[in-house]
Design a protein around this motif. Structure first.
Motif, PDB file in Angstrom:
ATOM      1  N   LEU A   1      65.064  31.466  73.790  1.00 23.71           N
ATOM      2  CA  LEU A   1      64.539  32.168  72.619  1.00 23.71           C
ATOM      3  C   LEU A   1      63.716  33.384  73.037  1.00 23.71           C
ATOM      4  N   GLU A   2      63.215  33.327  74.283  1.00 25.76           N
ATOM      5  CA  GLU A   2      62.435  34.455  74.797  1.00 25.76           C
ATOM      6  C   GLU A   2      63.200  35.770  74.699  1.00 25.76           C
TER       7      GLU A   2
ATOM      8  N   HIS B   1      65.346  36.607  72.311  1.00 26.27           N
ATOM      9  CA  HIS B   1      65.859  36.907  70.980  1.00 26.27           C
ATOM     10  C   HIS B   1      64.801  37.621  70.146  1.00 26.27           C
ATOM     11  N   LEU B   2      65.084  38.852  69.844  1.00 25.22           N
ATOM     12  CA  LEU B   2      64.162  39.642  69.039  1.00 25.22           C
ATOM     13  C   LEU B   2      63.927  39.003  67.677  1.00 25.22           C
ATOM     14  N   GLY B   3      64.986  38.450  67.105  1.00 27.10           N
ATOM     15  CA  GLY B   3      64.865  37.876  65.771  1.00 27.10           C
ATOM     16  C   GLY B   3      63.829  36.771  65.707  1.00 27.10           C
ATOM     17  N   TYR B   4      63.692  36.009  66.776  1.00 27.34           N
ATOM     18  CA  TYR B   4      62.719  34.920  66.781  1.00 27.34           C
ATOM     19  C   TYR B   4      61.296  35.440  66.630  1.00 27.34           C
ATOM     20  N   PHE B   5      60.939  36.414  67.434  1.00 34.81           N
ATOM     21  CA  PHE B   5      59.583  36.961  67.379  1.00 34.81           C
ATOM     22  C   PHE B   5      59.372  37.776  66.106  1.00 34.81           C
ATOM     23  N   LEU B   6      60.427  38.458  65.709  1.00 32.81           N
ATOM     24  CA  LEU B   6      60.369  39.220  64.470  1.00 32.81           C
ATOM     25  C   LEU B   6      60.004  38.296  63.313  1.00 32.81           C
ATOM     26  N   ARG B   7      60.677  37.166  63.272  1.00 29.14           N
ATOM     27  CA  ARG B   7      60.450  36.257  62.156  1.00 29.14           C
ATOM     28  C   ARG B   7      59.061  35.644  62.219  1.00 29.14           C
ATOM     29  N   ARG B   8      58.609  35.302  63.415  1.00 27.68           N
ATOM     30  CA  ARG B   8      57.285  34.680  63.528  1.00 27.68           C
ATOM     31  C   ARG B   8      56.201  35.624  63.038  1.00 27.68           C
ATOM     32  N   LEU B   9      56.278  36.874  63.479  1.00 33.16           N
ATOM     33  CA  LEU B   9      55.254  37.826  63.041  1.00 33.16           C
ATOM     34  C   LEU B   9      55.383  38.088  61.543  1.00 33.16           C
ATOM     35  N   GLN B  10      56.623  38.205  61.083  1.00 36.04           N
ATOM     36  CA  GLN B  10      56.822  38.470  59.661  1.00 36.04           C
ATOM     37  C   GLN B  10      56.232  37.349  58.811  1.00 36.04           C
TER      38      GLN B  10
ATOM     39  N   VAL C   1      52.493  37.776  58.749  1.00 32.97           N
ATOM     40  CA  VAL C   1      52.104  38.899  57.906  1.00 32.97           C
ATOM     41  C   VAL C   1      52.184  38.515  56.432  1.00 32.97           C
ATOM     42  N   PHE C   2      53.280  37.881  56.039  1.00 31.48           N
ATOM     43  CA  PHE C   2      53.422  37.521  54.630  1.00 31.48           C
ATOM     44  C   PHE C   2      52.391  36.479  54.227  1.00 31.48           C
TER      45      PHE C   2
ATOM     46  N   LEU D   1      59.127  45.080  58.886  1.00 29.97           N
ATOM     47  CA  LEU D   1      59.358  43.862  59.656  1.00 29.97           C
ATOM     48  C   LEU D   1      60.363  42.971  58.931  1.00 29.97           C
TER      49      LEU D   1
ATOM     50  N   GLN E   1      64.137  41.980  60.011  1.00 30.38           N
ATOM     51  CA  GLN E   1      64.358  40.549  60.234  1.00 30.38           C
ATOM     52  C   GLN E   1      65.519  40.044  59.394  1.00 30.38           C
TER      53      GLN E   1
ATOM     54  N   VAL F   1      68.697  41.138  61.054  1.00 28.10           N
ATOM     55  CA  VAL F   1      68.970  40.371  62.264  1.00 28.10           C
ATOM     56  C   VAL F   1      69.520  38.995  61.909  1.00 28.10           C
TER      57      VAL F   1
ATOM     58  N   GLU G   1      73.159  39.588  69.926  1.00 30.25           N
ATOM     59  CA  GLU G   1      72.072  40.416  70.474  1.00 30.25           C
ATOM     60  C   GLU G   1      72.601  41.790  70.892  1.00 30.25           C
TER      61      GLU G   1
ATOM     62  N   LEU H   1      60.869  43.970  71.578  1.00 29.98           N
ATOM     63  CA  LEU H   1      60.767  42.649  72.200  1.00 29.98           C
ATOM     64  C   LEU H   1      59.491  42.547  73.031  1.00 29.98           C
TER      65      LEU H   1
ATOM     66  N   LEU I   1      56.431  42.390  70.732  1.00 31.15           N
ATOM     67  CA  LEU I   1      56.291  41.180  69.923  1.00 31.15           C
ATOM     68  C   LEU I   1      56.063  39.934  70.770  1.00 31.15           C
TER      69      LEU I   1
END
Lengths: 156, 156
Positions: A24-25, A27-36, A39-40, B32, B36, B39, B133, B149, B152
């Motif tokens: 998962l390290e 995968h941009l989508g993973y970190f993108l989603r966590r931060l998103q 934020v929400f 974001l 997301q 992705v 990816e 990446l 994040l």
DNA sequence: CTCGATTGTTGTCAATGACAACATTGTGCC
DNA sequence: GGCACAATGTTGTCATTGACAACAATCGAG
């Protein structure tokens, strides 16, 4: 070299505390989603006094920036489905924040405007939204926030 | 200076085509979320042959990286609710991709492992994930993808 | 042993996105 | 003008996701 490649591709640091997340390290989508999600969550919490959710907020801002436009135009701008926007607007209309007027040029479409109440509410909402953005800057750092904003804004 | 400040804070470029998004321009969460969504959509489309959704994929990778751990540990790592993870695992178990064994040290918890079928499936899944990816890199540019990446990953 | 905490599970609710159908109206074409 | 097709707004339905509450079984501290 073959083994080095394999090692570089499959070994991941397992932190002492907690579990590793494996590939998962990468995968941009993973970190993108966590931060998103963070934020929400913060947005919803901070805006709770006004009971405004992110989708409603975005609709209010786009109507403010483009008064008199149709629902279809707003929906396309925000990549929201027309069906979903109709229901969002129904709520905002019940709260007297927006008004739908019959379009002069197209009897099918509605022209959307903020009401006076809507403008007043949006003023207060923006104050809370600014606070939220400040909290976000505190969480990830003002510099990183700006870098992310610059990177993401280029293909809105 | 005061007018300049106000202008900089309230005026937004309205593109010739389409509508402006007003002060959404300043909200990281908006961009974001848009990226997301793109992705995840691409992930779901690309992984459709294996019928794997992002949440399932993340669970498989974390189990692979940490075999034998409990559901609570996995849930905490991925910030998924225990309730939701239980239902996710039910699906993965029905597909024979994971197995729950009784923990030797704690009768309450299950130790999670990939089955042989699960490992084989994950091999194919990873190939599709790599393709996804690559498509993402094509969409936002490999350089920007790496920058995002790096930015994040620092507070996963 | 007893009490509180943990683990896995199930139920319910709200928000969101996706799709389909529909009536009304606009537009292009003959 | 008349007709086929597209666009607009609306409603209905479904699946996914997250949040919360309750529960039985089990662990651990005292």
């Amino acid at each position: 070299m073959r083994t080095a490649e394999k090692a570089a591709a499959t070994e991941w640091p397992t932190p002492k505390e907690g579990l590793g997340i494996g590939q998962l390290e990468n995968h941009l989508g993973y970190f993108l989603r966590r931060l998103q999600i963070w934020v929400f969550q913060d947005f919803i919490q901070t805006l709770r006094p006004m009971k405004v959710r992110p989708a409603q907020y975005s609709v209010l801002l786009v109507i403010e920036a483009n008064p008199g436009r149709s629902q279809a135009a707003i929906a396309q701008t925000l990549s929201i489905e027309r069906a979903r926007l109709a229901r969002l607007l129904h709520v905002l209309e019940k709260r007297k924040w927006i008004s739908r007027r019959a379009s002069a040029s197209d009897a099918r479409s509605h022209s959307l405007y903020l009401t006076n109440d809507g403008e007043k509410a949006l003023t207060r909402i923006k104050i809370l939204a600014k606070r939220h953005e400040a909290q976000l800057a505190g969480f990830i750092g003002p510099r990183r926030r700006q870098q992310l904003l610059d990177l993401l804004r280029e293909f809105g």
